[in-house]
Design an enzyme around this catalytic site. Structure first.
Site, PDB file in Angstrom:
ATOM      1  N   GLN A   1       0.853  -1.187   0.000  1.00  0.00           N
ATOM      2  CA  GLN A   1       0.000   0.000   0.000  1.00  0.00           C
ATOM      3  C   GLN A   1       0.890   1.238   0.000  1.00  0.00           C
ATOM      4  O   GLN A   1       1.640   1.481   0.953  1.00  0.00           O
ATOM      5  CB  GLN A   1      -0.925   0.047   1.214  1.00  0.00           C
ATOM      6  CG  GLN A   1      -1.939   1.185   1.093  1.00  0.00           C
ATOM      7  CD  GLN A   1      -2.735   1.434   2.360  1.00  0.00           C
ATOM      8  OE1 GLN A   1      -2.198   1.920   3.356  1.00  0.00           O
ATOM      9  NE2 GLN A   1      -4.021   1.108   2.329  1.00  0.00           N
TER      10      GLN A   1
ATOM     11  N   TYR B   1      -5.768  11.199   3.140  1.00  0.00           N
ATOM     12  CA  TYR B   1      -4.394  11.384   2.700  1.00  0.00           C
ATOM     13  C   TYR B   1      -4.365  12.007   1.303  1.00  0.00           C
ATOM     14  O   TYR B   1      -5.390  12.452   0.794  1.00  0.00           O
ATOM     15  CB  TYR B   1      -3.645  10.061   2.794  1.00  0.00           C
ATOM     16  CG  TYR B   1      -3.590   9.566   4.230  1.00  0.00           C
ATOM     17  CD1 TYR B   1      -2.868  10.267   5.197  1.00  0.00           C
ATOM     18  CD2 TYR B   1      -4.318   8.444   4.650  1.00  0.00           C
ATOM     19  CE1 TYR B   1      -2.850   9.862   6.526  1.00  0.00           C
ATOM     20  CE2 TYR B   1      -4.308   8.032   5.972  1.00  0.00           C
ATOM     21  CZ  TYR B   1      -3.581   8.743   6.907  1.00  0.00           C
ATOM     22  OH  TYR B   1      -3.571   8.355   8.222  1.00  0.00           O
TER      23      TYR B   1
ATOM     24  N   GLY C   1      -9.605  -5.968   8.935  1.00  0.00           N
ATOM     25  CA  GLY C   1      -8.482  -5.290   9.552  1.00  0.00           C
ATOM     26  C   GLY C   1      -8.203  -5.766  10.956  1.00  0.00           C
ATOM     27  O   GLY C   1      -7.369  -6.636  11.183  1.00  0.00           O
TER      28      GLY C   1
END
Length: 384
Positions: free
Chosen positions: A104, A187, A333
């Site tokens: 990532q 982001y 996750g």
């Protein structure tokens, strides 16, 4: 759940030219163990090796593509030869475990801090699409625990594409099977998409087409290195993390355009993270997210890529959704943190009974090897 109920999650499936053994994937989980130099270490090798034993696909924790003053001290990078060599140990371990791993790629944009050591060492200011500070943030390793600050508006966003290209080249050299562009979480890519953080009046801002351009060009850059069937993107249309969030109509218009155009590039997958209410941020008494149904809104737009889901799904919900063909795969996750054999436990009906140690999620800023292992590599697998 019975074996029959979870069976849809354990059907091997193709992702481009890759064959994945199941549909239970491990999403990016920033754990801050690259102490002290942003270089992956042997503890991280063990962490990924443990989880490779059952995950169909692993997406690495967010990998910084250039030195940045992140809120997350000791997040790993991929700009140096030493980092590439260290990541190679991890990708080798994952492949030995029978899994597949994507890197990532992560640029913080306006969410860096100029006083953080990495940022100071670059001699560069914090950049964002526009000179607009995000609200919130807490840099606990800096005196006074300051929040986000006003960034400098990047003059020529094209120069950032070189950083992504170099990161992708390094990821390929490190043995990653593909790359995932981090387009969520507030982001850099998300900042260009969102009209609250992007107030540019040039060709990089204003219209939906202009705000989408940066992220689409990054995808094209990654495709040049890896090929389209080894590139994915993570998006969170409804999330308000890091002071993101447009009105609902604008959100749907923006992400519908971006998702449609990304899909036309022929990339391997588009991962959408749904709204998680308890993790939403609030400013001035108002939640920042824009909740809406990501499946019914965006699934019809995806004609070529695989459609992945993320966002606190239970195994039961995931199995039912895969059976109904709403999604191709699921990212999980938090369960992977305390359950290194998470997918195997589901397959064999083992209890998901390791208690998560919240205090060790992000590690310690400066710690011994033994301390770094706590809440990281010391969670036991089940007995089979």
């Amino acid at each position: 759940m019975t074996a029959a109920e979870v069976a849809p999650l354990f059907q091997p499936i193709k992702l481009g030219t890759l064959t994945l053994r199941n549909r239970i994937f491990m999403s990016a989980l920033t754990r801050n163990r690259a102490v002290p130099t942003n270089v992956p270490n042997d503890i991280m090798v063990q962490y990924y090796r443990q989880r490779a034993s059952s995950a169909g696909l692993i997406v690495s924790e967010g990998i910084l593509i250039t030195p940045q003053g992140t809120e997350w001290p000791h997040a790993p990078g991929i700009w140096s030869k030493g980092q590439v060599a260290a990541w190679k140990k991890i990708t080798d371990a994952v492949h030995e475990g029978g899994s597949v791993i994507f890197a990532q790629l992560w640029h913080l944009g306006r969410l860096s801090h100029p006083d953080a050591p990495e940022q100071k060492n670059t001699g560069l200011p914090v950049y964002g699409p526009s000179a607009i500070a995000a609200r919130g943030g807490k840099f606990r390793f800096l005196p006074g625990e300051p929040g986000y600050v006003k960034p400098t508006a990047i003059n020529g966003p094209m120069v950032l594409l070189d950083l992504y290209e170099k990161a992708a080249i390094n990821a390929k050299e490190a043995g990653f099977d593909g790359v995932e562009l981090h387009g969520a979480g507030g982001y850099l890519v998300h900042q260009f998409l969102d009209s609250t953080s992007n107030k540019r009046t040039d060709s990089w801002g204003g219209s939906v087409v202009n705000r989408s351009k940066f992220g689409l060009l990054v995808l094209e850059t990654l495709i040049k290195v890896f090929g389209k069937d080894r590139v994915g993107i993570k998006l969170m249309p409804s999330g308000g993390f890091n002071d993101m969030g447009m009105p609902l109509d604008e959100t749907i218009e923006t992400f519908s355009h971006f998702i449609s155009e990304a899909d036309k590039l022929g990339i391997a997958y588009i991962a959408l993270m749904r709204d998680i209410p308890y993790r939403d941020v609030e400013f001035d008494g108002k939640k920042r997210s824009t909740p809406h149904d990501i499946i019914t809104t965006y699934a019809p737009l995806i004609k070529n890529a695989k459609f992945f889901a993320n966002g606190d799904f239970s195994a039961e919900e995931a199995a039912a959704t895969v059976k109904g063909m709403s999604f191709d795969f699921f990212f999980f996750g938090m369960p992977w943190i305390s359950l290194p054999d998470f997918a195997k436990r589901i397959e064999y009906g083992k209890p998901l009974d390791n208690l998560l140690d919240i205090n060790t999620l992000q590690g310690k800023y400066y710690a011994s090897e033994e301390e770094l292992k706590k809440g990281y590599t010391d969670y036991p697998a089940a007995q089979y």
